[in-house]
Each structure stands twice: as structure tokens, then as C-alpha cells.
Write a protein that holds these residues in place. Structure first.
Motif, PDB file in Angstrom:
ATOM      1  N   TYR A   1     -19.534   0.865  26.888  1.00 22.84           N
ATOM      2  CA  TYR A   1     -18.765   1.635  25.908  1.00 22.84           C
ATOM      3  C   TYR A   1     -17.754   2.565  26.575  1.00 22.84           C
ATOM      4  O   TYR A   1     -16.883   3.107  25.900  1.00 22.84           O
TER       5      TYR A   1
ATOM      6  N   GLU B   1     -23.931   5.851  18.624  1.00 22.23           N
ATOM      7  CA  GLU B   1     -23.025   5.347  17.588  1.00 22.23           C
ATOM      8  C   GLU B   1     -22.090   6.457  17.095  1.00 22.23           C
ATOM      9  O   GLU B   1     -20.894   6.214  16.871  1.00 22.23           O
TER      10      GLU B   1
ATOM     11  N   ASP C   1     -30.016   6.031  19.648  1.00 26.65           N
ATOM     12  CA  ASP C   1     -29.148   5.003  19.062  1.00 26.65           C
ATOM     13  C   ASP C   1     -28.131   5.637  18.121  1.00 26.65           C
ATOM     14  O   ASP C   1     -26.946   5.278  18.131  1.00 26.65           O
ATOM     15  N   TYR C   2     -28.605   6.563  17.304  1.00 23.38           N
ATOM     16  CA  TYR C   2     -27.695   7.209  16.358  1.00 23.38           C
ATOM     17  C   TYR C   2     -26.614   7.994  17.100  1.00 23.38           C
ATOM     18  O   TYR C   2     -25.421   7.901  16.763  1.00 23.38           O
TER      19      TYR C   2
ATOM     20  N   GLN D   1     -28.288   0.187  12.023  1.00 24.16           N
ATOM     21  CA  GLN D   1     -26.987  -0.475  12.157  1.00 24.16           C
ATOM     22  C   GLN D   1     -26.373  -0.748  10.784  1.00 24.16           C
ATOM     23  O   GLN D   1     -25.176  -0.535  10.564  1.00 24.16           O
TER      24      GLN D   1
ATOM     25  N   LEU E   1     -24.759   2.324   9.037  1.00 25.08           N
ATOM     26  CA  LEU E   1     -23.597   2.958   9.654  1.00 25.08           C
ATOM     27  C   LEU E   1     -22.300   2.576   8.938  1.00 25.08           C
ATOM     28  O   LEU E   1     -22.231   1.533   8.270  1.00 25.08           O
TER      29      LEU E   1
END
Length: 316
Positions: A296, A219, A215-216, A179, A182
Motif C-alpha cells: 500500500y 483501510e 484491518d479497519y 470489507q 466499507l
């Protein structure tokens, strides 16, 4: 009094302690002000990831600061656990004040209160790690406060390195540093992806670390323009299968974040049009619903989840 098992009109179970019934004694002890019960529960946890998720569960219990603050400030006994948990609770309280809104929608007063809570949390966590240098829970939460207090990338990495020194393959530690790396926290996608691939390549068989790929990619997907989405999703099929293979490895030990992994896999497989693979993840999820990553998408998270689940199960 703890709430009854809450579910929505779709019959979905939302609370972490109901996803993982083994956490219910901890939640009950924290809610009832039973510090001895909290200590006893943590004494039985050895896995760093499980200890962190248990700490986060305590930190989300309404009013638990009334239990944790006196225990953290006690003049006798070992206060490291209490200070660690109180630090986590202060961060939760601060973020509740700030909210998840974009910065332009957060008032100056909210920012000030958020920062004040995180500074207090940082001091609790510094004290805990000073006494117990191998306290991975406190060090991971200090990666969170590094982001909240906007310290530099090098300091965040130093805190991650302190975790890795004692436990090199702890997924939540890597997720928290990701996080920070990023662009939304003054990093870059290039640095973030390099870190993810480095850690996945170094992970031993059965490690949960390949979930970091998910997760990447979530994002990265959030940052794409509409015309970039389909080509990007087509390029990440191999990464999705790598993470899927992890969940099928007999050595994989799913902990208290297992449903986050299954939800991210279901989400990305569904977006990529791989409904057969998505269906397997929806079956693994069962009724154990989490808002993220379904929030999202446009619309209500639960509706997004149930619609995509129905589509995947019909095809797969």
C-alpha cells in the motif's frame, strides 16, 4: 512438482505453506491430485479459522480445479468438502481474471468472466451449506461472493450471522464482512467502525478478534488525505496497543493468520512513529514476509518492509 522454498534477495520467505510448515502436507496432496490426502488433512482441523485458511491455501494451488471438480460432482459419498473447496477455487480463478485493478481498468470481458466464475462458486457453496448448515468455511466464502456479486448489505450480514450462529468469534468471517461494510463496497466507515468495535468489545480473553481493529485502521488510512494522516495515526495508539496486548495474552492461540496480524501491527506502529513497538512485531515476523500491507506504500513491497524494519530495529 512443488517449488522449492522461495525467498527473495533479502532472504524473506513468501509462501503461506512455508510460513506454516504444518500446511505443507495439504499443499502437496492438493498439488499431486491426492483427494484422500486432502480429506484426511481437513478431518484433523476443528478450528473454523484454520479450516478457512487451509481452504484458501488449496484454492490457490494452480490447476487444483482438476482435482476438485470431479470430487464435487461425485454421485456418491459426502461432497460438501469438495464443493466448498471447489467454490473457493472458482472465486480465486475469477479474481485472477478480474485482477486487483480498479474497476475502470478492468475490461467488460474480464468482468463477465469474473462474474461467471463467482456465480458457479456461489452454487457450489449454496449446495455445501444446504447439506451442512454449520459449514462455516462455506458460509465465510459466501460473504466473499456476496461482495463479488454485489448483493446487498443485509444479505451479507445474514451470511455472517450464519457463521456467528455456530462460531461467534471467527476473525476471518468478521474481516470479510468488514470489507463489505466499507465505502468501496457501498458501505460507510461509520458502519464499518461500529461493527468492529462491537465485535472487539464482545470478544473473550485470548480471542484474535482485536486484530479486526488493525484491518479497519489500515483501510481508513488508505482513504485519508495527506494532511489527515498524522492526526489520525496519533488518535489510534490505544487501539494499536489493544491489538498488541492480544498477541501477548497467554490465552492467544495464533493460527494460520498470525503473520498477517504481526505485519499489520508492524505497519501501523511504523507509520505512527512507534518504532520500539514496531521492532517487537518485526522480530515476531522473522523472515515470514507478506505483500500486504507493505504494497500500500509507494514502491516495491519488499523494499518498504525491509527499510521500515531496519529503521525500527535500529531504534527499538
Amino acid at each position: 512438482m512443488l517449488p522449492a522454498v522461495p525467498s527473495d534477495h533479502q532472504g524473506l520467505v513468501r509462501r503461506v505453506a512455508d510460513h506454516h510448515p504444518e500446511l505443507q502436507p495439504l499443499e502437496t496432496a492438493a498439488a499431486m491430485g491426492n483427494w484422500a490426502g486432502v480429506e484426511e488433512f481437513f478431518a484433523g482441523l476443528t478450528d473454523p479459522s484454520d479450516r478457512l485458511h487451509a481452504g484458501w491455501l488449496v484454492g490457490r494451488v494452480d490447476g487444483v480445479e482438476r482435482l476438485l471438480a470431479p470430487a464435487a460432482m461425485a454421485e456418491t459419498g459426502d461432497t460438501t468438502l469438495a464443493r466448498t473447496l471447489y467454490g473457493i477455487r472458482l472465486v480465486v480463478m475469477g479474481w485472477n481474471i478480474r485482477t486487483a485493478a480498479r474497476a475502470e481498468h478492468v475490461s467488460r470481458e474480464q468482468f463477465a468472466a469474473f462474474r461467471e466464475h463467482c456465480i458457479r462458486a456461489e452454487q457450489m457453496l449454496i449446495d455445501a451449506t444446504a447439506v451442512q448448515p454449520d459449514n462455516t468455511t462455506a458460509w465465510i466464502e459466501r460473504i466473499v461472493t456476496a461482495r463479488a456479486l454485489q448483493v446487498g448489505q443485509s444479505e451479507a450480514r445474514r451470511r455472517y450471522d450464519r457463521v456467528a450462529q455456530h462460531a461467534p468469534h471467527v476473525l476471518p468471517a468478521q474481516q470479510q464482512l468488514l470489507q463489505k461494510l466499507l465505502p468501496k463496497w457501498s458501505g460507510s466507515f461509520e458502519a464499518a467502525e461500529a461493527f468492529v468495535r462491537e465485535r472487539v468489545a464482545a470478544a473473550p480473553p485470548g480471542s484474535p478478534v482485536p486484530a479486526l481493529l488493525l484491518d479497519y485502521h489500515v483501510e481508513r488510512w488508505l482513504d485519508l488525505d495527506d494532511n489527515e494522516v498524522a492526526p489520525y495515526l496519533a488518535r489510534i495508539h490505544d487501539d494499536l496497543r489493544t491489538a498488541e496486548a492480544m498477541t501477548l495474552d497467554p490465552a492467544w492461540r495464533p493460527g494460520f493468520d498470525r503473520y498477517k496480524v504481526h505485519h499489520n501491527l508492524a505497519f501501523l506502529f511504523s507509520l505512527a512513529g512507534l518504532d520500539f513497538q514496531a521492532a517487537k512485531q518485526f522480530r515476531a515476523i522473522g523472515r515470514n514476509f507478506t505483500e500486504s500491507p507493505w504494497n500500500y506504500l509507494n514502491g516495491e513491497a519488499v523494499d518498504n518492509f525491509t527499510k521500515r524494519r531496519a529503521t525500527a530495529l535500529a531504534k527499538g
